[in-house]
Motif scaffolding. Sequence first.
Motif, PDB file in Angstrom:
ATOM      1  N   GLY A 186       0.796  -1.224   0.000  1.00 17.14           N
ATOM      2  CA  GLY A 186       0.000   0.000   0.000  1.00 17.14           C
ATOM      3  C   GLY A 186       0.827   1.270   0.000  1.00 17.14           C
ATOM      4  O   GLY A 186       1.988   1.287  -0.390  1.00 17.14           O
ATOM      5  N   VAL A 187       0.191   2.334   0.463  1.00 19.12           N
ATOM      6  CA  VAL A 187       0.791   3.669   0.451  1.00 19.12           C
ATOM      7  C   VAL A 187       0.588   4.338   1.808  1.00 19.12           C
ATOM      8  O   VAL A 187      -0.329   4.003   2.522  1.00 19.12           O
ATOM      9  N   VAL A 188       1.344   5.197   2.152  1.00 21.36           N
ATOM     10  CA  VAL A 188       2.608   5.728   1.697  1.00 21.36           C
ATOM     11  C   VAL A 188       3.681   5.048   2.545  1.00 21.36           C
ATOM     12  O   VAL A 188       3.590   5.032   3.777  1.00 21.36           O
ATOM     13  N   THR A 189       4.728   4.520   1.910  1.00 18.46           N
ATOM     14  CA  THR A 189       5.729   3.702   2.585  1.00 18.46           C
ATOM     15  C   THR A 189       6.281   4.366   3.832  1.00 18.46           C
ATOM     16  O   THR A 189       6.357   3.746   4.897  1.00 18.46           O
ATOM     17  N   ILE A 217       4.961   1.984   7.212  1.00 15.47           N
ATOM     18  CA  ILE A 217       5.866   1.675   8.318  1.00 15.47           C
ATOM     19  C   ILE A 217       5.128   1.720   9.667  1.00 15.47           C
ATOM     20  O   ILE A 217       5.364   0.871  10.530  1.00 15.47           O
ATOM     21  N   SER A 218       4.231   2.669   9.849  1.00 19.06           N
ATOM     22  CA  SER A 218       3.483   2.757  11.108  1.00 19.06           C
ATOM     23  C   SER A 218       2.713   1.467  11.372  1.00 19.06           C
ATOM     24  O   SER A 218       2.734   0.929  12.480  1.00 19.06           O
ATOM     25  N   THR A 275      12.979   4.135   4.132  1.00 21.65           N
ATOM     26  CA  THR A 275      12.004   3.472   5.001  1.00 21.65           C
ATOM     27  C   THR A 275      12.108   1.963   4.879  1.00 21.65           C
ATOM     28  O   THR A 275      12.001   1.247   5.885  1.00 21.65           O
ATOM     29  N   LEU A 276      12.334   1.461   3.678  1.00 26.15           N
ATOM     30  CA  LEU A 276      12.538   0.015   3.521  1.00 26.15           C
ATOM     31  C   LEU A 276      13.764  -0.420   4.316  1.00 26.15           C
ATOM     32  O   LEU A 276      13.752  -1.477   4.964  1.00 26.15           O
ATOM     33  N   ASP A 277      14.828   0.388   4.300  1.00 27.74           N
ATOM     34  CA  ASP A 277      16.021   0.094   5.098  1.00 27.74           C
ATOM     35  C   ASP A 277      15.679   0.032   6.584  1.00 27.74           C
ATOM     36  O   ASP A 277      16.108  -0.883   7.294  1.00 27.74           O
ATOM     37  N   GLN A 305      13.602  -5.938  11.573  1.00 27.58           N
ATOM     38  CA  GLN A 305      13.389  -7.360  11.310  1.00 27.58           C
ATOM     39  C   GLN A 305      12.128  -7.629  10.477  1.00 27.58           C
ATOM     40  O   GLN A 305      11.525  -8.693  10.561  1.00 27.58           O
ATOM     41  N   VAL A 306      11.727  -6.649   9.689  1.00 26.12           N
ATOM     42  CA  VAL A 306      10.669  -6.851   8.704  1.00 26.12           C
ATOM     43  C   VAL A 306      11.359  -7.375   7.449  1.00 26.12           C
ATOM     44  O   VAL A 306      12.380  -6.836   7.026  1.00 26.12           O
TER      45      VAL A 306
END
Length: 182
Positions: free
Chosen positions: A125-128, A133-134, A166-168, A174-175
């Motif tokens: 989804g959005v927004v990363t 992340i939340s 955010t992916l980092d 641990q995602v």
Amino acid sequence: MKKLLVVIDYQRDFVDGTLGFEKAKTLEQGIYDKVNKYLKNGDKVVFTYDTHCEEYLQTREGRNLPVVHCIKDTNGHKLYGKINDFSNLENTLHYEKEGFGISPKDMIKLASELGEDIEEIEIVGVVTNICVISNAVLFQTQYRNADIIVDASLCTSFDDALHEKTLDVMEGLQVKVINRGK
């Protein structure tokens, strides 16, 4: 294995509405296919809805992001495109959230509906860098032993650099980030 797919805020206002951006449109078919795959396997799918009221601009979020969006019961609040086809299907759950993440009260309600034995939770989804992340953190907190997966190819942000950062960060939490096209 009990799996869950969570589709974060794939709503009109984030795709082609007041906060829409071109890259968000490119996610539609992939999210649609993934939702169908989960439902075909008998797994549940949760859809979150960013939800605001007419007084949005007076809220903390509204003062920091002064763009009216996702007002309850407007077209911008609805799921975007073909994803709206899943609005009332069996094995789908729909949660309106007034902030970036599902509230603790709603997370407890959701856990009682789903059970605690979820082993894998995939998020798209959005927004990363805001709501994805939340919610990843919230699901990780509620389902402490579940594998949390984010499909990077089905998440996006209006800012590519923030998306990647955010992916980092999520990987640091641990995602498991899959389909990342660095």
